[in-house]
Write an enzyme that holds these catalytic residues in place. Structure first.
Site, short mmCIF file in Angstrom:
data_model
loop_
_atom_site.label_atom_id
_atom_site.label_comp_id
_atom_site.label_asym_id
_atom_site.label_seq_id
_atom_site.Cartn_x
_atom_site.Cartn_y
_atom_site.Cartn_z
N ASP A 13 0.79 -1.31 -0.02
CA ASP A 13 0.07 0.02 0.12
C ASP A 13 0.94 1.18 0.03
O ASP A 13 1.81 0.94 0.47
CB ASP A 13 -0.95 0.02 1.31
CG ASP A 13 -2.06 1.31 1.27
OD1 ASP A 13 -2.68 0.92 0.40
OD2 ASP A 13 -2.11 2.00 2.03
N SER A 14 0.26 2.26 -0.57
CA SER A 14 1.08 3.64 -0.39
C SER A 14 1.27 4.14 1.15
O SER A 14 2.35 4.74 1.24
CB SER A 14 0.34 4.67 -1.01
OG SER A 14 -0.99 4.76 -0.57
N TYR A 45 -0.66 8.65 -2.66
CA TYR A 45 -0.62 8.40 -4.11
C TYR A 45 -1.76 8.95 -4.94
O TYR A 45 -1.74 9.25 -6.13
CB TYR A 45 -0.58 6.73 -4.24
CG TYR A 45 0.91 6.18 -4.27
CD1 TYR A 45 2.09 6.68 -3.55
CD2 TYR A 45 0.90 4.91 -5.01
CE1 TYR A 45 3.07 5.90 -3.36
CE2 TYR A 45 1.97 4.16 -4.69
CZ TYR A 45 3.06 4.53 -4.11
OH TYR A 45 4.08 3.92 -3.97
N GLY A 46 -2.58 9.13 -4.12
CA GLY A 46 -3.98 9.82 -4.65
C GLY A 46 -3.86 10.96 -5.77
O GLY A 46 -4.53 10.77 -6.75
N CYS A 76 -3.54 -1.12 -2.34
CA CYS A 76 -3.99 0.34 -2.46
C CYS A 76 -4.81 0.38 -3.80
O CYS A 76 -4.51 -0.26 -5.09
CB CYS A 76 -2.83 0.99 -2.67
SG CYS A 76 -2.73 2.73 -3.01
N ASN A 77 -6.13 0.99 -3.70
CA ASN A 77 -6.90 1.19 -5.10
C ASN A 77 -6.32 2.00 -5.99
O ASN A 77 -6.49 1.83 -7.16
CB ASN A 77 -8.17 1.82 -4.38
CG ASN A 77 -9.33 0.80 -3.78
OD1 ASN A 77 -10.02 0.37 -4.23
ND2 ASN A 77 -9.01 0.84 -2.41
N THR A 78 -5.53 3.06 -5.50
CA THR A 78 -5.00 3.78 -6.50
C THR A 78 -3.90 3.10 -7.41
O THR A 78 -3.71 3.05 -8.52
CB THR A 78 -4.40 5.11 -5.71
OG1 THR A 78 -5.09 5.75 -4.79
CG2 THR A 78 -3.99 6.30 -6.79
N GLU A 161 -4.75 9.60 8.25
CA GLU A 161 -3.21 9.31 8.61
C GLU A 161 -2.84 10.28 9.80
O GLU A 161 -1.90 10.11 10.60
CB GLU A 161 -2.45 10.01 7.40
CG GLU A 161 -2.50 9.05 6.03
CD GLU A 161 -1.39 8.26 6.04
OE1 GLU A 161 -0.23 8.49 6.58
OE2 GLU A 161 -1.70 6.95 5.47
N CYS A 195 -11.05 2.87 -0.90
CA CYS A 195 -9.76 3.44 -0.51
C CYS A 195 -9.45 2.73 0.63
O CYS A 195 -10.19 2.57 1.70
CB CYS A 195 -9.61 4.74 -0.29
SG CYS A 195 -8.09 5.41 0.43
N THR A 196 -8.15 2.17 0.88
CA THR A 196 -7.87 1.25 2.26
C THR A 196 -7.95 2.04 3.28
O THR A 196 -8.30 1.35 4.41
CB THR A 196 -6.77 0.71 2.00
OG1 THR A 196 -5.62 1.62 1.63
CG2 THR A 196 -6.50 -0.37 0.89
N HIS A 197 -8.14 3.47 3.43
CA HIS A 197 -7.94 4.24 4.62
C HIS A 197 -9.51 4.39 4.98
O HIS A 197 -9.71 4.71 6.30
CB HIS A 197 -7.61 5.49 4.29
CG HIS A 197 -5.77 5.82 4.29
ND1 HIS A 197 -5.19 5.07 3.23
CD2 HIS A 197 -5.03 6.41 5.22
CE1 HIS A 197 -4.01 5.29 3.58
NE2 HIS A 197 -3.86 6.02 4.67
N1 DGL Z 1 -4.23 3.61 0.16
C1 DGL Z 1 -4.71 4.57 -0.90
C2 DGL Z 1 -5.89 3.71 -1.72
O1 DGL Z 1 -6.43 2.57 -1.21
C3 DGL Z 1 -5.06 5.82 -0.57
C4 DGL Z 1 -3.85 6.58 0.05
C5 DGL Z 1 -3.13 7.46 -0.92
O2 DGL Z 1 -3.50 8.39 -1.42
O3 DGL Z 1 -2.01 7.00 -1.28
O4 DGL Z 1 -6.43 4.31 -2.94
#
Ligand code: DGL
Length: 277
Positions: A13-14, A45-46, A76-78, A161, A195-197
């Site tokens: 993940d990012s 990463y978004g 990570c979805n991104t 975060e 998004c994982t968050h």
């Molecule tokens: N973990 C990223 C996701 O699932 C989001 C966090 C990021 O922007 O890096 O998209």
């Protein structure tokens, strides 16, 4: 190039968000070894471009392969939206055609038709995930009768975060983005936390959700899908080591990672700082 033929499952993940996915995977598949890598030094990463997310993700996956991982989950979805396809189609063959990289978008999309009655679905994600239209494209392939609306929630990751997910600021932004999503389509009856968050904001999101709307958090689904994948692929299953160990790698300070990871995990962990660029 990569010679090791057995090893752990890698989860990338990012940042910290993928720990929500790792938690669910370890519940369903506790017997395996895992390496989690968070690119905390370069998160988020978004807002980043395709090219940059691809480059960063490729470096991370290669590093996990070098550590011995045979299978890497892009939690990570991104990264799944912007890098998965190119890595699967171009890079894997060059590195080691027997290893695999899987993402989180496809397993999530697979269950949407069952979940939605109105066939109107909302996706909440980072700016990168939403602008890539990856969910729309995947849903159009599998369920063309489903109408999809995406809403970027750029403030949600920083709120999580920074441990501000119970604050009044979180109420403001959660309500704002949900209102905007329902303005796009009032018939939505299923919302994907893409998004994982976002699972950490679930209580707040539920508070502002209209009655009868299903909130779908992808961790459990990704875990079930991985279990099913391993059942169908004994050649991969046999390459995975079973020692019930988890290692945690971060590109930022190990101390900072351990501290923030405690929001996501209910265990003490030891963390190693690495460099991947
Ligand atoms: N973990 C990223 C996701 O699932 C989001 C966090 C990021 O922007 O890096 O998209």
């Amino acid at each position: 190039m990569l010679r090791i033929k057995s090893g752990p499952i890698g989860v990338f993940d990012s940042g910290y968000g993928g720990l929500t996915i790792l938690n669910e995977i370890r519940k369903v598949l506790p017997e395996y070894d895992y390496i989690y890598l968070g690119d905390n030094a370069r998160t988020p990463y978004g807002p980043r471009s395709f090219e940059v997310v691809y480059r960063f993700t490729k470096q991370a996956v290669f590093r996990l392969f070098e550590e011995g991982c045979q299978l890497v989950i892009l939690a990570c979805n991104t990264a799944s939206a912007k890098a998965l396809r190119t890595i699967q189609q171009q890079d894997l063959v060059a590195w080691d055609g027997d290893r695999r990289v899987l993402g989180v978008i496809r397993p999530t999309v697979e269950v949407l038709d069952k979940l939605s009655t109105t066939k109107h679905v909302g996706i909440l994600g980072t700016a990168g995930t939403i602008s890539s239209c990856s969910y729309e494209l995947e849903i159009a392939k599998m369920f063309p009768h489903i109408t999809v609306s995406g809403e970027a929630c750029p403030m949600w990751v920083p709120l999580v975060e920074n441990n501000e997910f119970h604050s009044p600021g979180a109420d403001y932004f959660v309500r704002k983005n949900l209102d905007e999503l329902f303005l796009k389509d009032g018939q939505i009856d299923t919302i994907v936390l893409g998004c994982t968050h976002y699972p950490l904001l679930i209580q707040k999101i539920r508070q502002y959700l209209p009655d009868g709307v299903t909130l779908f958090s992808q961790g459990e689904r990704v875990a079930e899908s991985l279990k099913d994948y391993l059942f169908r692929h004994p050649e991969m299953r046999n390459r995975l080591t079973k020692g019930q160990n988890s290692r945690f790698l971060t590109t930022e300070s190990a101390e900072k990672f351990s501290e923030t990871a405690s929001i996501f995990l209910s265990e003490d962990i030891s963390v190693e700082q690495i460099s991947i660029d």
